[in-house]
Design a protein around this motif. Sequence first.
Motif, mmCIF file in Angstrom:
data_model
loop_
_atom_site.group_PDB
_atom_site.id
_atom_site.type_symbol
_atom_site.label_atom_id
_atom_site.label_comp_id
_atom_site.label_asym_id
_atom_site.label_seq_id
_atom_site.Cartn_x
_atom_site.Cartn_y
_atom_site.Cartn_z
ATOM 1 N N UNK A 70 0.825 -1.207 0.000
ATOM 2 C CA UNK A 70 0.000 0.000 0.000
ATOM 3 C C UNK A 70 0.863 1.263 0.000
ATOM 4 N N UNK A 71 1.916 1.258 0.779
ATOM 5 C CA UNK A 71 2.805 2.417 0.806
ATOM 6 C C UNK A 71 3.470 2.653 -0.550
ATOM 7 N N UNK A 72 3.842 1.573 -1.221
ATOM 8 C CA UNK A 72 4.473 1.718 -2.530
ATOM 9 C C UNK A 72 3.510 2.295 -3.560
ATOM 10 N N UNK A 73 2.223 2.023 -3.386
ATOM 11 C CA UNK A 73 1.234 2.494 -4.349
ATOM 12 C C UNK A 73 0.768 3.926 -4.064
ATOM 13 N N UNK A 74 1.037 4.425 -2.892
ATOM 14 C CA UNK A 74 0.550 5.758 -2.529
ATOM 15 C C UNK A 74 1.027 6.868 -3.471
ATOM 16 N N UNK A 75 2.321 6.958 -3.786
ATOM 17 C CA UNK A 75 2.756 8.051 -4.671
ATOM 18 C C UNK A 75 2.053 8.047 -6.020
ATOM 19 N N UNK A 76 1.848 6.866 -6.591
ATOM 20 C CA UNK A 76 1.177 6.779 -7.872
ATOM 21 C C UNK A 76 -0.278 7.215 -7.783
ATOM 22 N N UNK A 77 -0.958 6.796 -6.723
ATOM 23 C CA UNK A 77 -2.345 7.194 -6.526
ATOM 24 C C UNK A 77 -2.448 8.708 -6.362
ATOM 25 N N UNK A 78 -1.543 9.261 -5.574
ATOM 26 C CA UNK A 78 -1.611 10.703 -5.348
ATOM 27 C C UNK A 78 -1.283 11.483 -6.616
ATOM 28 N N UNK A 79 -0.288 11.000 -7.349
ATOM 29 C CA UNK A 79 0.075 11.686 -8.589
ATOM 30 C C UNK A 79 -1.113 11.727 -9.546
ATOM 31 N N UNK A 80 -1.844 10.611 -9.623
ATOM 32 C CA UNK A 80 -3.013 10.562 -10.500
ATOM 33 C C UNK A 80 -4.093 11.531 -10.024
ATOM 34 N N UNK A 81 -4.213 11.662 -8.706
ATOM 35 C CA UNK A 81 -5.258 12.515 -8.138
ATOM 36 C C UNK A 81 -4.869 13.992 -8.136
ATOM 37 N N UNK A 82 -3.600 14.293 -8.389
ATOM 38 C CA UNK A 82 -3.104 15.660 -8.240
ATOM 39 C C UNK A 82 -3.448 16.581 -9.412
ATOM 40 N N UNK A 83 -3.998 16.033 -10.491
ATOM 41 C CA UNK A 83 -4.362 16.874 -11.625
ATOM 42 C C UNK A 83 -5.327 17.976 -11.181
ATOM 43 N N UNK A 84 -5.102 19.167 -11.697
ATOM 44 C CA UNK A 84 -5.882 20.325 -11.236
ATOM 45 C C UNK A 84 -7.377 20.137 -11.449
ATOM 46 N N UNK A 85 -7.772 19.546 -12.566
ATOM 47 C CA UNK A 85 -9.198 19.358 -12.830
ATOM 48 C C UNK A 85 -9.840 18.432 -11.802
ATOM 49 N N UNK A 86 -9.078 17.418 -11.362
ATOM 50 C CA UNK A 86 -9.602 16.480 -10.367
ATOM 51 C C UNK A 86 -9.650 17.130 -8.986
ATOM 52 N N UNK A 87 -8.604 17.881 -8.660
ATOM 53 C CA UNK A 87 -8.590 18.587 -7.381
ATOM 54 C C UNK A 87 -9.755 19.581 -7.300
ATOM 55 N N UNK A 88 -10.044 20.260 -8.413
ATOM 56 C CA UNK A 88 -11.159 21.204 -8.437
ATOM 57 C C UNK A 88 -12.490 20.483 -8.249
ATOM 58 N N UNK A 89 -12.616 19.306 -8.872
ATOM 59 C CA UNK A 89 -13.847 18.528 -8.726
ATOM 60 C C UNK A 89 -14.055 18.108 -7.275
ATOM 61 N N UNK A 90 -12.971 17.722 -6.618
ATOM 62 C CA UNK A 90 -13.058 17.332 -5.208
ATOM 63 C C UNK A 90 -13.402 18.534 -4.335
ATOM 64 N N UNK A 91 -12.776 19.663 -4.637
ATOM 65 C CA UNK A 91 -12.972 20.865 -3.846
ATOM 66 C C UNK A 91 -14.421 21.334 -3.847
ATOM 67 N N UNK A 92 -15.093 21.160 -4.962
ATOM 68 C CA UNK A 92 -16.440 21.707 -5.100
ATOM 69 C C UNK A 92 -17.539 20.694 -4.817
#
Length: 304
Positions: free
Chosen positions: A89-111
């Motif tokens: 799980x720890x090894x997969x965390x950076x990849x998951x976060x990198x995928x989630x870090x896109x601005x469009x996705x962050x904006x979707x989460x924020x709103x």
Amino acid sequence: MNGPKNRTRKKIPALAAVALMTALTGSILPAKRVQAAPSGIQVNLAASGFNALSAKSDVAEMWAYIEKNAASSSQATVTVWLRRLETVQNKRLPGLEAALSQESLQNALMTTDGIYGDWKKGTRTGNAQADKLLAEIEKNGYVLDSTEGYFFPKIDYLRYLKQASRTTERYADYLKIRSDETVSELTKDAGLMVSWTELVARAERQSRYLVSYPNTPETATVQQMYDQSLYIVLYGTDNVPLFDYDTRKIDSEAKAAYQKQVRTGSQSSFTKLLRNYTRVLEQNGGKLTKSVEAFRDVRNPWVE
């Protein structure tokens, strides 16, 4: 609480985001490699089945396997399984976060209500890519958290804790400590996210673990957690200082929490330090004086 349209967030570049995740979630020492069984020794079929899933880094299936077989397996076996799962799980965390870090996705989460603030599992944004990642986060035993308007996944140690009674005592104690962070991070945005009483309780648990288990695969991680807790006990945080900037007097709630812990009579190394700290504070009228500064600076865990 402000409505979705009034929310603002601090943009964090992708590389910085990965570094932030590491700082927030901590790290775990990799599980020791399981050696092949010597010739002539029968390999446990259950362990062999789990190893196959582990080799594929199939977190969801690893979870399903553990939850199905833990009750009928030995404590040592379940501990090995969970340690291996934790490493994957720890090894997969950076990849998951990198995928989630896109601005469009962050904006979707924020709103999206139900995600910003206290995340409610099952909540979706309407953004297909973001929702796919949210489903993956849930399925694979992570939870979603945020700081300064930036969203990131972290391991759900409360799920691990459900198996604690089936593990070795030292690993169960470790899971209790790690689950604290799933409930609430200690700090965010330079603020203290738990009460002073809870801060002291966490430091006490961490201190006792380090004395009881000085050489486990998890010791270094707990040491990092304890160092952070101890630092805040001594100094507070930037946004929640231990001493008032103007009067230099100790926070009244912190003082009460410290005195309460001292009265327990605990002989842990943490409580002994806290007992001496409160004594010095009393001798100085509860104010940050040069002698109080000298006491805490010598014990600053982040200074070598």
